[in-house]
Write an enzyme that holds these catalytic residues in place. Structure first.
Site, PDB file in Angstrom:
ATOM      1  N   GLU A 135      43.500  35.273  41.654  1.00  0.00           N
ATOM      2  CA  GLU A 135      44.011  34.213  42.553  1.00  0.00           C
ATOM      3  C   GLU A 135      45.477  34.414  42.909  1.00  0.00           C
ATOM      4  O   GLU A 135      46.225  33.448  43.070  1.00  0.00           O
ATOM      5  CB  GLU A 135      43.840  32.826  41.917  1.00  0.00           C
ATOM      6  CG  GLU A 135      42.465  32.276  42.006  1.00  0.00           C
ATOM      7  CD  GLU A 135      41.822  32.632  43.316  1.00  0.00           C
ATOM      8  OE1 GLU A 135      42.471  32.497  44.351  1.00  0.00           O
ATOM      9  OE2 GLU A 135      40.677  33.093  43.278  1.00  0.00           O
TER      10      GLU A 135
HETATM   11  C1  LIG Z   1      37.875  39.613  36.470  1.00  0.00           C
HETATM   12  C2  LIG Z   1      38.376  39.555  37.865  1.00  0.00           C
HETATM   13  C3  LIG Z   1      37.824  38.643  38.755  1.00  0.00           C
HETATM   14  C4  LIG Z   1      38.254  38.604  40.081  1.00  0.00           C
HETATM   15  N1  LIG Z   1      37.625  37.771  40.968  1.00  0.00           N
HETATM   16  C5  LIG Z   1      37.889  37.919  42.299  1.00  0.00           C
HETATM   17  C6  LIG Z   1      37.094  37.243  43.290  1.00  0.00           C
HETATM   18  O1  LIG Z   1      36.196  36.460  42.956  1.00  0.00           O
HETATM   19  N2  LIG Z   1      37.339  37.501  44.588  1.00  0.00           N
HETATM   20  C7  LIG Z   1      38.318  38.365  45.005  1.00  0.00           C
HETATM   21  O2  LIG Z   1      38.465  38.576  46.198  1.00  0.00           O
HETATM   22  N3  LIG Z   1      39.113  38.998  44.083  1.00  0.00           N
HETATM   23  C8  LIG Z   1      38.907  38.804  42.760  1.00  0.00           C
HETATM   24  N4  LIG Z   1      39.679  39.466  41.837  1.00  0.00           N
HETATM   25  C9  LIG Z   1      40.775  40.297  42.292  1.00  0.00           C
HETATM   26  C10 LIG Z   1      42.142  39.723  41.968  1.00  0.00           C
HETATM   27  O3  LIG Z   1      42.410  38.590  42.748  1.00  0.00           O
HETATM   28  C11 LIG Z   1      43.175  40.850  42.138  1.00  0.00           C
HETATM   29  O4  LIG Z   1      42.947  41.777  41.086  1.00  0.00           O
HETATM   30  C12 LIG Z   1      44.602  40.353  42.124  1.00  0.00           C
HETATM   31  O5  LIG Z   1      44.859  39.563  43.246  1.00  0.00           O
HETATM   32  C13 LIG Z   1      45.606  41.505  42.084  1.00  0.00           C
HETATM   33  O6  LIG Z   1      45.287  42.498  43.018  1.00  0.00           O
HETATM   34  P1  LIG Z   1      45.190  44.026  42.536  1.00  0.00           P
HETATM   35  O7  LIG Z   1      44.317  44.073  41.343  1.00  0.00           O
HETATM   36  O8  LIG Z   1      44.808  44.871  43.689  1.00  0.00           O
HETATM   37  O9  LIG Z   1      46.640  44.390  42.069  1.00  0.00           O
HETATM   38  P2  LIG Z   1      47.835  44.912  43.029  1.00  0.00           P
HETATM   39  O10 LIG Z   1      47.888  44.072  44.243  1.00  0.00           O
HETATM   40  O11 LIG Z   1      47.708  46.364  43.191  1.00  0.00           O
HETATM   41  O12 LIG Z   1      49.120  44.577  42.142  1.00  0.00           O
HETATM   42  C14 LIG Z   1      49.529  45.415  41.051  1.00  0.00           C
HETATM   43  C15 LIG Z   1      50.805  44.825  40.445  1.00  0.00           C
HETATM   44  O13 LIG Z   1      51.847  44.838  41.434  1.00  0.00           O
HETATM   45  C16 LIG Z   1      52.404  43.539  41.550  1.00  0.00           C
HETATM   46  N5  LIG Z   1      52.816  43.314  42.936  1.00  0.00           N
HETATM   47  C17 LIG Z   1      52.102  43.523  44.053  1.00  0.00           C
HETATM   48  N6  LIG Z   1      52.820  43.165  45.133  1.00  0.00           N
HETATM   49  C18 LIG Z   1      53.989  42.688  44.678  1.00  0.00           C
HETATM   50  C19 LIG Z   1      55.154  42.155  45.297  1.00  0.00           C
HETATM   51  N7  LIG Z   1      55.247  42.003  46.615  1.00  0.00           N
HETATM   52  N8  LIG Z   1      56.188  41.785  44.506  1.00  0.00           N
HETATM   53  C20 LIG Z   1      56.106  41.901  43.175  1.00  0.00           C
HETATM   54  N9  LIG Z   1      55.043  42.404  42.535  1.00  0.00           N
HETATM   55  C21 LIG Z   1      53.996  42.791  43.284  1.00  0.00           C
HETATM   56  C22 LIG Z   1      51.303  42.582  41.132  1.00  0.00           C
HETATM   57  O14 LIG Z   1      51.827  41.342  40.710  1.00  0.00           O
HETATM   58  C23 LIG Z   1      50.644  43.368  40.000  1.00  0.00           C
HETATM   59  O15 LIG Z   1      51.342  43.165  38.804  1.00  0.00           O
HETATM   60  C24 LIG Z   1      39.299  39.476  40.505  1.00  0.00           C
HETATM   61  C25 LIG Z   1      39.886  40.341  39.585  1.00  0.00           C
HETATM   62  C26 LIG Z   1      39.431  40.413  38.301  1.00  0.00           C
HETATM   63  C27 LIG Z   1      40.041  41.425  37.358  1.00  0.00           C
END
Ligand SMILES: Cc1cc2nc3c(=O)[nH]c(=O)nc-3n(C[C@H](O)[C@H](O)[C@H](O)COP(=O)(O)OP(=O)(O)OC[C@H]3O[C@@H](n4cnc5c(N)ncnc54)[C@H](O)[C@@H]3O)c2cc1C
Length: 596
Positions: free
Chosen positions: A443
């Site tokens: 989220e």
């Molecule tokens: C168990 C689980 C359930 C989930 N359920 C859903 C779901 O139902 N529907 C759905 O669509 N998604 C879902 N997700 C996805 C989840 O919302 C994302 O994993 C999350 O938003 C982070 O995206 P990412 O994993 O691509 O990390 P990334 O976006 O690659 O981020 C990696 C790191 O970089 C940091 N970062 C990125 N941009 C910035 C910035 N501008 N400034 C500072 N730091 C930054 C982040 O905070 C993080 O620490 C789920 C994930 C998991 C693991």
């Protein structure tokens, strides 16, 4: 395997003594009939359902997990989940706070909110299935066409169908502007959607007759980035006009993730291979429509953090009273035993009180925000609705990030109370720590929440929303500033209010010169604001407890002790956080990436 008893007394304290929900709801025509008795009855029933039906499936669901059948592309949830869901819908729970026009019971969100705390304490992984459905309901209710509402809302409200949110793709999570899924318009007004989504919670399962996926994708020729994203309703089975299931839509689960926690919830890779979808919310307006879902989900994730904090606390408390080890430093307390129960030790109490204070602070905070949401939706005065909307917008990232960060701390402290047994699966505590970890990530990560708070919600409107909340804090300080009995609570609250004002101005000035200052300050800044909010509610709770401490009800004595612990042991981290937030961006950004 442990226990869960809904904390009804504290819920009633928050709803009836702190927030006076009955008189607040009287001002809202939609909820004017809802009185304290109705609320208490619902919460009692909710407490029974969550303790008796859901909690016994929490540990077994974690051990068993979900099963994916590669041949049929189906997912089976852990033993008992489907039957519990049948009981849940038979009792009408999904309809609790939904619109009566579509079959809902029309009760206030503030009641639903307390019920969701219980659900999450009892079984977070199970709760995510109906939790996501509620988000889908809110999104279609706000942005759907009349036809879409008539078709989907009654089924989501009855619980016959569940919902999902399909945003994330392998190459993009935070930065949804990068997403690639495509939607091709068809002559009949539908769209053929193709793409790969990952990490989709409850994406496929055996608990409901149909699954309503809300999918983000791009129309042909859409602008680059987040301005070119549209939202589509993509049901697992294409619904016939009478609402029965038609053909299977090609949106299939390719695999489920092996993960750290919430094993009972299926986290699915979803492949869309020309799946039929219906546009919702207008072309390229997908993120705007999805924000309704995301905001609901962010508050929901805060409730997950609260639920886990509470259940971890309850179990650690039982253990600390039972486990005997060493003697109290001031001499034996349990003379009939070879050692004292570990609850005599100061540091075991610190760990327990940390979780207790974070649970009680979060309960007050979340219930308040839910009540503001009810007022935003239903108050007859437009100015009040606007003020409430501003407050909810300001506080939503704080609910999501502050509560879930504290839940991680709290569940970890509660595990520590068990010593080595906390690390052993059969006691159930390590599951709470594992489950709590995801709440800081999905989220929008907690970093993203802090950027939303400081950047969008505060600096972009020159602090107007924060000032409105600050005026409430100030009014409480002025009304109680001369009450000596309250000075130990009101003084730190007033001091922190001043410090937040100065800190916000300082970061705002620095951000004019260098936008990186916002990113460098945001995470500690959000925690400082979280403590301001908790100080405000704890000071109010202390006032009530002081007034009623001679009533003979020991609840108030315990409340006062918790508030004193909060101000003595948790609040002081604000000094360190403010130093961190003020330290600027150079200590983070001056080192070239290849020198790390
Ligand atoms: C168990 C689980 C359930 C989930 N359920 C859903 C779901 O139902 N529907 C759905 O669509 N998604 C879902 N997700 C996805 C989840 O919302 C994302 O994993 C999350 O938003 C982070 O995206 P990412 O994993 O691509 O990390 P990334 O976006 O690659 O981020 C990696 C790191 O970089 C940091 N970062 C990125 N941009 C910035 C910035 N501008 N400034 C500072 N730091 C930054 C982040 O905070 C993080 O620490 C789920 C994930 C998991 C693991």
């Amino acid at each position: 395997m442990g226990q869960y008893i809904a904390p009804l007394r504290d819920m009633q304290f928050v709803l009836h003594e702190l927030l006076n929900v009955e008189s607040e709801l009287k001002q809202l025509p939609a909820h004017a009939e809802v009185d304290a008795d109705i609320i208490n009855q619902i919460l009692e029933e909710g407490g029974k359902f969550t303790s008796e039906v859901l909690f016994p499936l929490n540990h077994s669901g974690d051990r068993e997990g979900c099963h994916h059948d590669k041949e049929t592309k189906t997912v089976t949830t852990p033993k008992g989940f489907k039957e519990a869901y049948e009981q849940y819908i038979a009792a009408g729970w999904p309809a609790l706070s939904c619109d009566p026009e579509f079959g809902g019971q029309g009760l206030p969100l503030v009641v639903n909110n307390s019920f969701y705390e219980m659900l999450n304490s009892a079984n977070q992984a199970w709760t995510m299935y109906p939790g996501l459905s509620h988000g889908a309901y809110e999104c279609i209710h706000e942005h759907g066409t009349e036809e879409q509402k008539a078709l989907y809302l009654p089924k989501l409200i009855s619980g016959e169908w569940t919902g999902t949110m399909c945003l994330t793709e392998p190459h993009c999570g935070t930065d949804l502007g990068l997403l690639r899924s495509k939607a091709e318009p068809q002559e009949d007004g539908t769209y053929k959607i193709t793409g790969a989504k990952i990490f989709i919670s409850a994406g496929e399962h055996d608990m409901s007759h149909n699954i309503v996926h809300l999918v983000l994708a791009r129309l042909p020729g859409a602008p680059e980035g987040s301005k070119g994203i549209s939202l589509f309703i993509v049901p697992k089975f294409l619904p016939n006009a009478d609402g029965s299931n038609g053909a299977r839509n090609p949106i299939f689960c390719g695999a489920i993730e092996e993960k750290m926690g919430i094993h009972g919830n299926s986290t699915c890779q979803m492949n869309l291979d020309g799946a039929t979808g219906w546009l919702i919310g207008g072309p390229h307006k997908g993120l705007n429509a999805m924000f309704v879902f995301m905001n609901a989900a962010r508050l929901g994730v805060g409730m997950q953090g609260l639920g886990l904090t509470e259940v971890a606390y309850q179990n650690a408390l039982v253990y600390a009273k039972d486990r005997i080890q060493m003697r109290s430093l001031s001499g034996p307390k349990a003379l009939d035993k070879p050692a004292d129960p570990i609850i005599v030790h100061a540091d075991v109490r610190r760990m327990l009180l940390t979780a207790k204070a974070y649970a009680e602070g979060a309960r007050a905070f979340c219930s308040y925000v839910a009540l503001q949401l009810d007022k935003e939706l239903n108050h007859p005065d437009e100015a009040v609705r606007k003020d409430c909307a501003d407050e909810v917008a300001l506080l939503t990232p704080v609910v999501k990030a502050f509560i879930t960060d504290n839940a991680w701390t709290s569940t970890s402290e509660c595990l520590q109370v068990y010593g080595g047994h906390g690390f052993i699966a059969e006691w159930g505590m390590e599951q709470y720590v594992r489950d709590a970890r995801i709440n800081m990530i999905y989220e929008g990560t907690n970093t993203v929440q802090s950027l939303d708070l400081l950047g969008r919600k505060i600096l972009m409107d020159n602090g107007a929303k924060l000032r409105k909340f600050g005026a409430k804090v100030q009014a409480f300080v002025e009304a109680n500033g001369t009450n000596e009995a309250l000075a130990e609570f009101v003084t730190p609250l007033a001091e922190l209010g001043d410090k937040v004002t100065k800190l916000t101005m300082e970061i705002g000035m620095k951000a004019f010169q260098n936008p990186d200052e916002v990113g460098a300050a945001a995470v500690p800044y959000l925690r400082v604001v979280g403590h301001l909010v908790y100080s405000y509610f704890f000071a109010q709770m202390a006032k009530i407890a002081l007034e009623k401490q001679d009533s003979g009800d020991t609840f108030y004595k315990a409340k006062l002790a918790t508030v004193r612990f909060y101000f003595a042991r948790l609040y002081p981290e604000t000094a360190m956080l403010i130093r961190q937030a003020r330290s600027g961006s150079a200590n983070l950004l001056s080192l070239e990436a290849d020198l790390f």
